[in-house]
Design a protein around this motif. Structure first.
Motif, PDB file in Angstrom:
ATOM      1  N   HIS A   1       8.631  94.708  47.933  1.00 56.25           N
ATOM      2  CA  HIS A   1      10.043  94.557  48.478  1.00 56.25           C
ATOM      3  C   HIS A   1      10.939  93.631  47.224  1.00 56.25           C
ATOM      4  CE1 HIS A   1       8.447  96.271  51.737  1.00 56.25           C
ATOM      5  NE2 HIS A   1       9.787  96.302  52.383  1.00 56.25           N
ATOM      6  N   SER A   2      10.220  93.334  45.978  1.00 56.48           N
ATOM      7  CA  SER A   2      10.455  92.463  44.946  1.00 56.48           C
ATOM      8  C   SER A   2      11.577  93.015  44.056  1.00 56.48           C
ATOM      9  CB  SER A   2       9.472  91.660  44.391  1.00 56.48           C
ATOM     10  OG  SER A   2       9.890  91.199  43.113  1.00 56.48           O
ATOM     11  N   LEU A   3      12.717  92.535  43.712  1.00 51.09           N
ATOM     12  CA  LEU A   3      13.600  92.930  42.785  1.00 51.09           C
ATOM     13  C   LEU A   3      13.051  92.820  41.416  1.00 51.09           C
ATOM     14  CD1 LEU A   3      16.923  91.641  43.698  1.00 51.09           C
ATOM     15  CD2 LEU A   3      16.359  93.962  44.084  1.00 51.09           C
ATOM     16  N   ILE A   4      12.157  91.676  41.372  1.00 49.13           N
ATOM     17  CA  ILE A   4      11.488  91.522  39.897  1.00 49.13           C
ATOM     18  C   ILE A   4      10.422  92.546  39.493  1.00 49.13           C
ATOM     19  CG2 ILE A   4       9.886  89.875  38.785  1.00 49.13           C
ATOM     20  CD1 ILE A   4      11.536  87.669  40.253  1.00 49.13           C
ATOM     21  N   LEU A   5       9.747  93.065  40.706  1.00 48.41           N
ATOM     22  CA  LEU A   5       8.708  94.103  40.392  1.00 48.41           C
ATOM     23  C   LEU A   5       9.221  95.539  40.522  1.00 48.41           C
ATOM     24  CD1 LEU A   5       5.641  92.410  42.125  1.00 48.41           C
ATOM     25  CD2 LEU A   5       6.184  92.567  39.509  1.00 48.41           C
ATOM     26  N   LEU A   6      10.496  95.616  40.900  1.00 50.13           N
ATOM     27  CA  LEU A   6      10.955  97.066  41.131  1.00 50.13           C
ATOM     28  C   LEU A   6      10.791  98.031  40.079  1.00 50.13           C
ATOM     29  CD1 LEU A   6      14.339  97.681  42.944  1.00 50.13           C
ATOM     30  CD2 LEU A   6      13.659  99.104  40.711  1.00 50.13           C
ATOM     31  N   PRO A   7      11.236  97.435  38.689  1.00 47.61           N
ATOM     32  CA  PRO A   7      11.066  98.468  37.745  1.00 47.61           C
ATOM     33  C   PRO A   7       9.457  98.878  37.259  1.00 47.61           C
ATOM     34  CG  PRO A   7      12.371  96.632  37.062  1.00 47.61           C
ATOM     35  CD  PRO A   7      11.818  96.243  38.272  1.00 47.61           C
ATOM     36  N   LEU A   8       8.512  97.920  37.917  1.00 45.51           N
ATOM     37  CA  LEU A   8       7.149  98.323  37.604  1.00 45.51           C
ATOM     38  C   LEU A   8       6.950  99.367  38.523  1.00 45.51           C
ATOM     39  CD1 LEU A   8       4.237  98.062  36.420  1.00 45.51           C
ATOM     40  CD2 LEU A   8       3.863  96.083  38.355  1.00 45.51           C
ATOM     41  N   TRP A   9       7.346  99.322  39.951  1.00 46.31           N
ATOM     42  CA  TRP A   9       6.791 100.316  40.852  1.00 46.31           C
ATOM     43  C   TRP A   9       7.590 101.703  40.605  1.00 46.31           C
ATOM     44  CZ3 TRP A   9       3.178  97.747  42.220  1.00 46.31           C
ATOM     45  CH2 TRP A   9       3.142  96.475  42.830  1.00 46.31           C
ATOM     46  N   ALA A  10       9.032 101.432  40.100  1.00 43.09           N
ATOM     47  CA  ALA A  10       9.622 102.705  39.618  1.00 43.09           C
ATOM     48  C   ALA A  10       8.930 103.537  38.627  1.00 43.09           C
ATOM     49  CB  ALA A  10      11.027 102.496  39.155  1.00 43.09           C
TER      50      ALA A  10
END
Length: 353
Positions: free
Chosen positions: A66-75
């Motif tokens: 649920h991290s904004l920082i890791l959002l690009p990685l999950w996407a």
């Protein structure tokens, strides 16, 4: 927010943001909706932490997924996977944007609840939550379902999806205003009761956006009341009343509000000494970090062991058979403290070895 509601929000967002169908790079609409539905649900895969124990669940649920920082990685990872699943008829970049948006709407959907999310994990374990919306909100889910139904009826236009999201945003803003009203009412009570430097909070409750738990803290004293901001007469559920009616009936009109008195560590000297010792124990550090509205539930003395039990008022809902996230420390005589979870009024589960 429950996972199915998250998935509905992703599907509605996918339809609202769909490009023109004659765009050669656009995804087929059904595929786009399916991807939105699945992508908006995927952050809740962190539920697997619960299989490793209740402490691991509290420490990791709504963390890195649920991290904004890791959002690009999950996407990026989900976009690459989507490209492979559909045999690379589109590059992964075609999927990245919609997946990123649906991950973001999932994060936003959890941010407005009271459980809290670690927005900046793994750099920070601080939890953020607006506490506008109860974790299962039937009105919230209903708005999403109605929006998707309208999309099915008027399939050629994104307008129903856009309108559905607009109504949803208006509903959340309304909940925020209601929380403000509940806090103002609690502050007025604290002033009339002569509670100096009182800290007032309001937690959303189920069934209605008018249902709130108002919490007033003054030093170690805790007072709380379940109220309905719109109701003029209390509900009187009968023996055959349904589950939702029983939940709703616990919330009284403001003029009939009843306050429950509690304490952070108890009232008697012996209870306070035991509760303070248990609360400060290193084994309960995870709960001190997690609980935003902690209160002593009770102290059990020598039957056969002595225990101090704590609960988080954010998750206390009258009418439920059991309440989650109650933990305590127990010991026999002057022996070593052991960590337990309270599963029922008299059912406990030992956590540490």
């Amino acid at each position: 927010m429950d996972t199915f509601t998250h998935a509905l929000s992703g599907a509605l967002l996918a339809r609202a943001t769909a490009p023109r169908e004659d765009d050669p790079q656009a995804l087929p609409l059904r595929r786009r909706l399916l991807i939105g539905f699945i992508a908006a649900a995927t952050p809740d895969l962190d539920f697997v932490a619960g299989y490793f124990g209740p402490i691991e669940y509290l420490l990791h649920h709504r963390g890195i997924t649920h991290s904004l920082i890791l959002l690009p990685l999950w996407a990026f990872l989900l976009a690459k996977l989507s490209s492979v699943i559909w045999r690379r008829d589109r590059p992964w970049t075609t999927y990245f944007g919609i997946i990123a948006m649906c991950l973001a709407i999932h994060i936003a959907g959890d941010w407005i609840t009271s459980y809290g999310i670690m927005l900046f994990a793994p750099l920070s374990d601080a939890r953020y939550g607006l506490s506008f919306t109860f974790i299962i909100d039937l009105w919230f889910s209903g708005i999403l379902a109605a929006g998707l139904l309208a999309c099915w009826i008027w399939r050629s236009s994104p307008t129903p999806a856009i309108a559905g999201l607009a109504v949803l945003c208006a509903y959340i803003a309304f909940q925020g205003l209601e929380q403000h009203r509940a806090i103002e009412w609690g502050e007025a009570y604290a002033k009339s009761a002569g509670l100096k430097q009182a800290v007032v909070g309001a937690q959303p409750r189920p069934v209605s956006p008018f249902n709130w738990l108002v919490i007033v803290r003054s030093g170690e004293e805790v007072r709380y009341s379940f109220v309905n901001l719109a109701r003029r007469e209390a509900l009187a559920p009968g023996p055959d009343s349904g589950f939702l009616t029983r939940l709703d009936a616990a919330h009284l009109p403001l003029k009939q509000a009843q306050w429950v008195f509690g304490s952070r560590f108890g009232t008697s000297q012996s209870d306070r000494a035991m509760a303070r010792a248990a609360w400060a124990h290193p084994k309960l550090a995870f709960y001190r970090w997690f609980a935003r509205e902690p209160m002593l539930l009770r102290v059990d003395s020598g039957n056969p062991s002595s225990c101090a039990w704590f609960e988080d008022l954010r998750f206390f809902t009258p009418g439920r058979g059991a309440w989650p996230f109650r933990f305590g420390m127990c010991r026999e005589g002057g022996g070593e403290w052991r960590l337990y979870q309270l599963l029922g009024e008299n059912t406990r589960h030992r956590i540490d070895p």
